[in-house]
Every structure is written in structure tokens, then in C-alpha cells.
Enzyme design. Sequence first.
Site, PDB file in Angstrom:
ATOM      1  N   GLY A  90       0.854  -1.177   0.000  1.00 52.02           N
ATOM      2  CA  GLY A  90       0.000   0.000   0.000  1.00 52.02           C
ATOM      3  C   GLY A  90       0.889   1.226   0.000  1.00 52.02           C
ATOM      4  O   GLY A  90       2.120   1.127  -0.030  1.00 52.02           O
ATOM      5  N   ARG A  93       4.524   5.641   2.004  1.00 51.17           N
ATOM      6  CA  ARG A  93       5.158   6.943   2.233  1.00 51.17           C
ATOM      7  C   ARG A  93       4.432   8.066   1.497  1.00 51.17           C
ATOM      8  O   ARG A  93       4.784   9.227   1.637  1.00 51.17           O
ATOM      9  CB  ARG A  93       6.622   6.897   1.791  1.00 51.17           C
ATOM     10  CG  ARG A  93       6.820   6.865   0.307  1.00 51.17           C
ATOM     11  CD  ARG A  93       8.279   6.844  -0.084  1.00 51.17           C
ATOM     12  NE  ARG A  93       8.803   5.487  -0.036  1.00 51.17           N
ATOM     13  CZ  ARG A  93       9.882   5.152   0.648  1.00 51.17           C
ATOM     14  NH1 ARG A  93      10.547   6.065   1.319  1.00 51.17           N
ATOM     15  NH2 ARG A  93      10.317   3.912   0.650  1.00 51.17           N
ATOM     16  N   ASP A 125       9.779   4.317   7.393  1.00 45.72           N
ATOM     17  CA  ASP A 125       9.535   5.513   8.203  1.00 45.72           C
ATOM     18  C   ASP A 125       8.594   6.499   7.518  1.00 45.72           C
ATOM     19  O   ASP A 125       8.324   7.578   8.046  1.00 45.72           O
ATOM     20  CB  ASP A 125      10.857   6.202   8.552  1.00 45.72           C
ATOM     21  CG  ASP A 125      11.686   6.576   7.325  1.00 45.72           C
ATOM     22  OD1 ASP A 125      11.134   6.567   6.201  1.00 45.72           O
ATOM     23  OD2 ASP A 125      12.887   6.855   7.488  1.00 45.72           O
ATOM     24  N   GLY A 126       8.112   6.143   6.323  1.00 45.36           N
ATOM     25  CA  GLY A 126       7.173   7.017   5.627  1.00 45.36           C
ATOM     26  C   GLY A 126       7.806   8.208   4.937  1.00 45.36           C
ATOM     27  O   GLY A 126       7.095   9.064   4.408  1.00 45.36           O
ATOM     28  N   ARG A 176       3.698  14.448  -6.942  1.00 49.69           N
ATOM     29  CA  ARG A 176       3.559  13.660  -8.165  1.00 49.69           C
ATOM     30  C   ARG A 176       2.153  13.825  -8.734  1.00 49.69           C
ATOM     31  O   ARG A 176       1.176  13.880  -7.991  1.00 49.69           O
ATOM     32  CB  ARG A 176       3.836  12.183  -7.872  1.00 49.69           C
ATOM     33  CG  ARG A 176       3.785  11.298  -9.109  1.00 49.69           C
ATOM     34  CD  ARG A 176       4.439   9.953  -8.863  1.00 49.69           C
ATOM     35  NE  ARG A 176       3.724   9.140  -7.908  1.00 49.69           N
ATOM     36  CZ  ARG A 176       4.212   8.027  -7.361  1.00 49.69           C
ATOM     37  NH1 ARG A 176       5.439   7.635  -7.666  1.00 49.69           N
ATOM     38  NH2 ARG A 176       3.493   7.323  -6.506  1.00 49.69           N
ATOM     39  N   ARG A 183      -3.095   0.799  -9.719  1.00 43.63           N
ATOM     40  CA  ARG A 183      -2.072  -0.122 -10.207  1.00 43.63           C
ATOM     41  C   ARG A 183      -2.682  -1.504 -10.465  1.00 43.63           C
ATOM     42  O   ARG A 183      -3.773  -1.810  -9.992  1.00 43.63           O
ATOM     43  CB  ARG A 183      -0.962  -0.258  -9.156  1.00 43.63           C
ATOM     44  CG  ARG A 183      -0.466   1.071  -8.595  1.00 43.63           C
ATOM     45  CD  ARG A 183       0.123   0.883  -7.188  1.00 43.63           C
ATOM     46  NE  ARG A 183       0.465   2.166  -6.558  1.00 43.63           N
ATOM     47  CZ  ARG A 183       1.705   2.602  -6.364  1.00 43.63           C
ATOM     48  NH1 ARG A 183       2.727   1.856  -6.711  1.00 43.63           N
ATOM     49  NH2 ARG A 183       1.927   3.771  -5.800  1.00 43.63           N
ATOM     50  N   ASP A 252       2.852  -4.085  -8.518  1.00 44.13           N
ATOM     51  CA  ASP A 252       2.386  -2.895  -7.803  1.00 44.13           C
ATOM     52  C   ASP A 252       3.012  -1.622  -8.365  1.00 44.13           C
ATOM     53  O   ASP A 252       2.645  -0.523  -7.943  1.00 44.13           O
ATOM     54  CB  ASP A 252       2.678  -3.012  -6.301  1.00 44.13           C
ATOM     55  CG  ASP A 252       4.145  -3.230  -6.005  1.00 44.13           C
ATOM     56  OD1 ASP A 252       4.661  -4.298  -6.377  1.00 44.13           O
ATOM     57  OD2 ASP A 252       4.790  -2.349  -5.402  1.00 44.13           O
ATOM     58  N   ASN A 253       3.939  -1.765  -9.317  1.00 43.36           N
ATOM     59  CA  ASN A 253       4.530  -0.605  -9.984  1.00 43.36           C
ATOM     60  C   ASN A 253       4.031  -0.454 -11.419  1.00 43.36           C
ATOM     61  O   ASN A 253       4.623   0.272 -12.206  1.00 43.36           O
ATOM     62  CB  ASN A 253       6.057  -0.710  -9.998  1.00 43.36           C
ATOM     63  CG  ASN A 253       6.656  -0.575  -8.618  1.00 43.36           C
ATOM     64  OD1 ASN A 253       6.056   0.026  -7.726  1.00 43.36           O
ATOM     65  ND2 ASN A 253       7.834  -1.140  -8.410  1.00 43.36           N
ATOM     66  N   ASP A 262       6.468   5.007 -10.618  1.00 44.55           N
ATOM     67  CA  ASP A 262       7.356   4.641  -9.507  1.00 44.55           C
ATOM     68  C   ASP A 262       8.811   4.509  -9.948  1.00 44.55           C
ATOM     69  O   ASP A 262       9.342   3.418 -10.100  1.00 44.55           O
ATOM     70  CB  ASP A 262       6.884   3.344  -8.833  1.00 44.55           C
ATOM     71  CG  ASP A 262       5.905   3.623  -7.709  1.00 44.55           C
ATOM     72  OD1 ASP A 262       5.659   4.805  -7.420  1.00 44.55           O
ATOM     73  OD2 ASP A 262       5.394   2.665  -7.111  1.00 44.55           O
TER      74      ASP A 262
END
Length: 485
Positions: A90, A93, A125-126, A176, A183, A252-253, A262
Site C-alpha cells: 500500500g 510513504r 519511516d514514511g 507527483r 495499479r 504494484d509498480n 514509480d
Amino acid sequence: MSFWNSLSITTRYSRLPRCFFTYVQPTPLDNSRWLIWNSELAKQFDLPENVHNHSELLDAFSGETVPSVFSPLAMKYAGHQFGCYNPDLGDGRGLLLAEIKDKKGNSFDLHLKGAGLTPYSRSGDGRAVLRSTIREYLCSEAMAGLGIPTTRALGMMTSDTPVFREGYETGALLIRMAETHIRFGHFEHLFYSNLLEELKLLSDKVIEWHFPCCLGEDKPYLAMFNNIVDRTAYMIAQWQAVGFAHGVMNTDNMSIIGQTFDYGPFGFLDDYEPGYICNHSDYQGRYAFNQQPRIGLWNLSALAHSLSPLIDKSDLEKALEQYEIKLHDYFSQLMRKKLGLLSKQEGDTRLFESMFELLSQNAVDYTRFMRALSYLDSQDKQTVVDLFVDREAATLWIDLYLTRCKLEVDSFDMRCSKMRKVNPKYVLRNYLAQQAIVKANEGDFSDVKILSTLLASPFDEHPDFERYAELPPEWGKRMEISCSS
């Protein structure tokens, strides 16, 4: 009326069921400040060309103040990573802030990358670091300049927040933009979770939002999948023609509308090396440059499996059979343009294949060769021949090529002029990105800004910036890039 209320902003994705996302507020960085703002892209959305007089933009995109028209959320999806299914993916970040319409009425996602922890951050850490943020900004704009379907970058910020990767780096933010962030992995999440009603709902929304041409079809879900196959084939054909290696083609990309998505451990070819691996974590070469067409089919097959509750198996198989045909046709069309060939002739495929064999055997720089070919003089072949170790073989191929050119109706000057519009002088070589990053870490952002300008118009000469078109130094060739971002 506030600044944000004056714009055409919607939040369609937030109206989907909660299994699709989690609402998350961005966590601001310390002392966020603009590093670069894409004024040309901003104009398309009636956003200010100059951010320095608009504190609302800094406040909103840094996460300090979330406008009421935004609904920040982290998307839930899954995916196959290096061929293995991972259900625990998911937005770890990034946050989808809202959707904004351009002057033509088309909706684009506003997405903030590096926005802090989400429920899908796993052990992360996002955050995003300056290094990877610069790479994504420059590459997305480079791909746009090349005319390749891609997400875009509206701007990026630096900060005073330290972020630990292999060592301490600077925290950064990327804004972005994409027509969608949906996706292949969104469909996989719903299928493998047995959320079949939600799978149908997502398919309905994707058709409504992105493939309205499918609404009147007898089999709208099949029509949607056919469009995804076509767009994926076109995107990957573009990659192969320009010499771009994505590096991490996990499902997922993969964008469902065929946009390059991505940017991580990517690379553009230097020497023509078919097996080039740009991702240093890709030990088996799964995502090597010459494997990308095959992986495109693998990923589409994974998506097809996830759509099997909605589409007959035989229809899915027929759709997948079209992928390689479409890819070959698109690639051949692109290579003809790059070689200045308008007509389709028997023997063209062999001409291309022999060219690639020669480039590989002689370790010739792909971008430099194609650009030099667009200046080829039939009376003086030496500039091109000198790129090769085996000059005799190069001369033989050039003679074959010039013989083929005689079948065209364009004059020599017209053909070369057209070739220079499709064979770039400038691409984002990894060593150029690395030099810009080193300077940026020292507080000098001049190379980032120069590269962003050059890469927006890569077919122009830009005579004052010749050094950015030079061959890479030995240390800069075949650079393998970390997935760490």
C-alpha cells in the site's frame, strides 16, 4: 473564496469503500522549502507559475495546513514482487491528496510522496530522501520530454529533517501527478482478498474514469483489459526504443493506464548492453533491460488472473495473445521513425536486429549512435563508423541502411531533420543524476535545475550544455542503483 476553492478539485477515490484506502494526515518535515517548481506543468492546471508569492502552496504541499478540499488518503493494494505475491502493500510513504482538473477538463491525481507514516509503511519511516526525490523528479520529466507515457512531477521540497537509510540523508517531498495511481496491484488485492463485489466496483470506476470508450461494449470488462494490454505494450515498446530500464517491474509498480510509474533504480543505456541490470537487488536479472517485454506479459497475466471473476478465461487468453503482436508492431514503428524510415519494407526487422547485434558486439553508446545516425552523410560515414571497434562491419551495415533509405520518398535533409526529433541528444544518464545529487547534498542545486531544463527538450542542441551529452566516465557506466528511497 480561498485559493484552493477557486480551483477545480475533486476527491473521487475517497468515495470508494474503506477497504480501498485509509485516511491519513501528512506529517510535515522540519523547515520544508521549495527546491524546484514545475511552472510549465503548473500552467496546465491554472496553478501559479511562481510559488514564492503563494504561501498556500507551501503550506498545503508540505503538509503544514491541509486545505478543506483535500482528503489525504493512503491507498491499499497488493502485488507480485520479483514474482512472489505480497498482500501487505500500500502507500507506505505517499498520500493521494485530491484530484485536480487541467484546462482541458482532464482529472489528475495530486500525490505527496514522503508524507510520513501510514498503516502500510510496514518497517519503513514514511519518508523520502532528497537523493531519490531528485531522481524521480528528473526522470519523470525526462520521460515526458521524450514523449513516453509517464507520471509527472509538479515540484519538490527539501527540508532540515534527517532520514536514516544506509546513513543519514535529507528528508524531501515530491508532488507527483498522474491521471491515476491505480495499479495492477489494486485488482490483485481485491481478488486475493475475495472482495469480488469491490473488484467489480473498481473495474466499473476504472472504466468510468479512464476507459469510457468501453461503456458501450458488449463485454466492457474485456474491453477495459484489452485497452490495458494495448497501453502496456505501447509503454514498454517506448522503453525499449529509447533504451530505458525501469529496474523494478513489480505488479504494484504497473499503472493500469500504461504510464511509467514509480521511478526507483532505473537507468538509461550507456553502451548498448541488452542484459543491462540497473537494480543492484535484482540478482537474477529478472528486470534486466532485455527482459522487460517478457515481464510486461507476465504482469498482464497476473492482472488477467485477478480479473477472471469478471472475464471469461478464453477471452483473457486471446487478449494476452495480442500483447506480443502489439509490442512488436509498436516497437517496429518506433524504430522506423528513429531510422528515418516512413514505409514498411520486407527486411526491416532484420535491419534492426543486425544493428542491435553490431551495437552490442562493439559496446557502442546507444543514445550517441542514434543521434549520430540522424546526421549521417552518405558521402562521409566516418563520424558514425568511428563509434565502432569493428569499422568494417559498421561500414557494411551503414551501406545496407543507406540502400534501404533509397526506398523512401523524403530527401536526405528531410529524413535527418525528422530523425533528430525522435533521437534525443540528452537522456538522464545515471552518472549525471548522481553528480546532481552530490551537489544538491552540498546545497548546490544548479545541476538539478540545468538537467530539468535540458531534459524537457532533449531533442534540441543546447550548444552551451554539450558536457551533459558527453559519454559517461568509466565509473559512471552500468551503474546499479539501490531500491532505497
